[in-house]
Enzyme design. Sequence first.
Site, PDB file in Angstrom:
ATOM      1  N   SER A  29       0.617  -1.522  -0.242  1.00 12.34           N
ATOM      2  CA  SER A  29      -0.198  -0.817   0.198  1.00 12.34           C
ATOM      3  C   SER A  29       1.293   1.364  -0.159  1.00 12.34           C
ATOM      4  CB  SER A  29      -0.857   0.027   0.827  1.00 12.34           C
ATOM      5  OG  SER A  29      -1.949  -1.503   1.256  1.00 12.34           O
ATOM      6  N   HIS A  62      -4.692  -2.550  -4.750  1.00 14.44           N
ATOM      7  CA  HIS A  62      -3.875  -4.030  -5.562  1.00 14.44           C
ATOM      8  C   HIS A  62      -4.394  -4.379  -6.906  1.00 14.44           C
ATOM      9  CE1 HIS A  62      -1.548  -3.594  -1.459  1.00 14.44           C
ATOM     10  NE2 HIS A  62      -1.494  -2.568  -1.821  1.00 14.44           N
ATOM     11  N   HIS A  84      -2.483 -11.571   0.904  1.00 10.55           N
ATOM     12  CA  HIS A  84      -2.219 -11.650   2.417  1.00 10.55           C
ATOM     13  C   HIS A  84      -3.092 -12.755   3.318  1.00 10.55           C
ATOM     14  CE1 HIS A  84      -2.063  -7.340   1.383  1.00 10.55           C
ATOM     15  NE2 HIS A  84      -1.663  -7.333   2.049  1.00 10.55           N
ATOM     16  N   TYR A  86      -3.981 -12.775   5.810  1.00 10.85           N
ATOM     17  CA  TYR A  86      -5.732 -12.681   5.757  1.00 10.85           C
ATOM     18  C   TYR A  86      -6.514 -12.910   5.301  1.00 10.85           C
ATOM     19  CZ  TYR A  86      -4.843  -8.099   4.199  1.00 10.85           C
ATOM     20  OH  TYR A  86      -5.063  -7.451   3.608  1.00 10.85           O
ATOM     21  N   GLU A  87      -6.728 -12.990   4.563  1.00 11.66           N
ATOM     22  CA  GLU A  87      -7.076 -13.371   2.703  1.00 11.66           C
ATOM     23  C   GLU A  87      -7.571 -14.553   2.914  1.00 11.66           C
ATOM     24  OE1 GLU A  87      -6.090 -11.181  -0.060  1.00 11.66           O
ATOM     25  OE2 GLU A  87      -4.809 -10.372  -0.072  1.00 11.66           O
ATOM     26  N   ALA A 114       2.753  -1.515   4.083  1.00 14.04           N
ATOM     27  CA  ALA A 114       2.179  -0.323   5.162  1.00 14.04           C
ATOM     28  C   ALA A 114       2.358  -0.835   6.298  1.00 14.04           C
ATOM     29  CB  ALA A 114       0.986  -0.023   4.740  1.00 14.04           C
ATOM     30  N   MET A 209       1.163  -6.665   8.426  1.00 15.69           N
ATOM     31  CA  MET A 209      -0.193  -7.898   8.072  1.00 15.69           C
ATOM     32  C   MET A 209       0.985  -8.038   6.964  1.00 15.69           C
ATOM     33  SD  MET A 209      -3.969  -6.858   8.917  1.00 15.69           S
ATOM     34  CE  MET A 209      -4.493  -5.564   9.935  1.00 15.69           C
ATOM     35  N   SER A 210       2.168  -7.623   6.302  1.00 21.71           N
ATOM     36  CA  SER A 210       2.359  -8.755   5.551  1.00 21.71           C
ATOM     37  C   SER A 210       3.897  -9.325   5.706  1.00 21.71           C
ATOM     38  CB  SER A 210       2.265  -7.536   5.053  1.00 21.71           C
ATOM     39  OG  SER A 210       2.977  -6.805   4.447  1.00 21.71           O
ATOM     40  N   ASN A 233       0.559   4.818  10.405  1.00 23.45           N
ATOM     41  CA  ASN A 233      -0.460   5.402  11.641  1.00 23.45           C
ATOM     42  C   ASN A 233       0.327   5.128  12.688  1.00 23.45           C
ATOM     43  OD1 ASN A 233      -1.263   2.922  10.600  1.00 23.45           O
ATOM     44  ND2 ASN A 233      -1.261   2.418  12.535  1.00 23.45           N
ATOM     45  N   HIS A 245      -9.267   0.678   7.866  1.00 20.08           N
ATOM     46  CA  HIS A 245      -7.623   0.505   6.499  1.00 20.08           C
ATOM     47  C   HIS A 245      -7.903   1.847   5.720  1.00 20.08           C
ATOM     48  CE1 HIS A 245      -5.860  -1.586   3.645  1.00 20.08           C
ATOM     49  NE2 HIS A 245      -7.165  -1.800   2.243  1.00 20.08           N
TER      50      HIS A 245
HETATM   51  N1  HPA Z   1      -1.385  -2.534  12.560  1.00 20.09           N
HETATM   52  C1  HPA Z   1      -1.195  -3.313  11.470  1.00 20.09           C
HETATM   53  N2  HPA Z   1      -1.273  -3.964  10.106  1.00 20.09           N
HETATM   54  C2  HPA Z   1      -0.612  -1.954  10.279  1.00 20.09           C
HETATM   55  C3  HPA Z   1      -0.842  -1.121  10.990  1.00 20.09           C
HETATM   56  C4  HPA Z   1      -1.084  -0.892  11.885  1.00 20.09           C
HETATM   57  O1  HPA Z   1      -1.161  -0.434  12.682  1.00 20.09           O
HETATM   58  N3  HPA Z   1      -1.094  -0.117  10.591  1.00 20.09           N
HETATM   59  C5  HPA Z   1      -1.274  -0.582   8.703  1.00 20.09           C
HETATM   60  N4  HPA Z   1      -0.872  -1.769   8.581  1.00 20.09           N
END
Ligand code: HPA
Length: 272
Positions: A29, A62, A84, A86-87, A114, A209-210, A233, A245
């Site tokens: 991302s 994506h 990912h 999580y998918e 990201a 998460m990747s 963030n 997201h």
């Molecule tokens: N946590 C998990 N995955 C993320 C975050 C987060 O704060 N920000 C971007 N991907």
Amino acid sequence: MNDAVAASATTLRQRLDGRAPKVAVLLGSGWGPLAQQVQDAVDVPYADLPAFPSLGQGVGGHVGLLRAGRLGAVDVVVLAGRQHAYETGQPDGMKGAIRTLAAVGVQVLVQTNAAGSLAPELRPGELMLMSDHLNVVQRSPLVGETGDHRFVDMSNAYCLRLRAQAQAAAQAAGTPLCEGVYAWVLGPQFETPAEIRMLRALGAQAVGMSTVPETIVARHAGLRVLALSLITNMAAGLSTETLSHAHTLATAHAASERAVRTLAAVLQALEI
Ligand code: HPA
């Protein structure tokens, strides 16, 4: 090599039409615009490569596209879109793709993502070079592999030499990089503040998460890995902001110009 990887490698070799990229870049991302800088490009949809994941709608723009070409004087192959864990619940979504890249001669995987920051001084919009990772999920894309080769040494997961080259290039481009440890969480939910306190205590500076499953596959395939996180963030509990997201993507897009400029400089400086 399984059949899908062999078939993908055959197709990809044909489409590369003499190009011989040694570096592959997996775009997360915010990093997507790098693909637009690739010259003399040939595009191969993941759908044409049976070992690559089918991404369906994908997440946040994506797309599931491989683009090979040149960035300055460097031959590269860029992957826009990853599956990912999580998918699907499975950590091996990019295994066939990375093995295909290895089969066509790629030697270095540059990953981008990201991530949330756990370090007060590491602010949204900034970049972090991954020095190491924490596989908090404790899942591996290598489960089910056989042979001694599966016991991969992960002590230099993010190649020290490539990191030094990346640091020098980023410095010269006016965007020096900090380094830190990335903790892989499964998601798709964000973390609780207690989980973030735990990850900080474990020594993580960023969370996402990747990336980690792909690093494991790449190291198993003999590739060297470099990875850059774009901080989108402050992690849960470290700011009053509500995590979403949409917010992650908005920050990633706002910071993407500088991130992509830095990445392009790094890619052109790597000595493979
Ligand atoms: N946590 C998990 N995955 C993320 C975050 C987060 O704060 N920000 C971007 N991907």
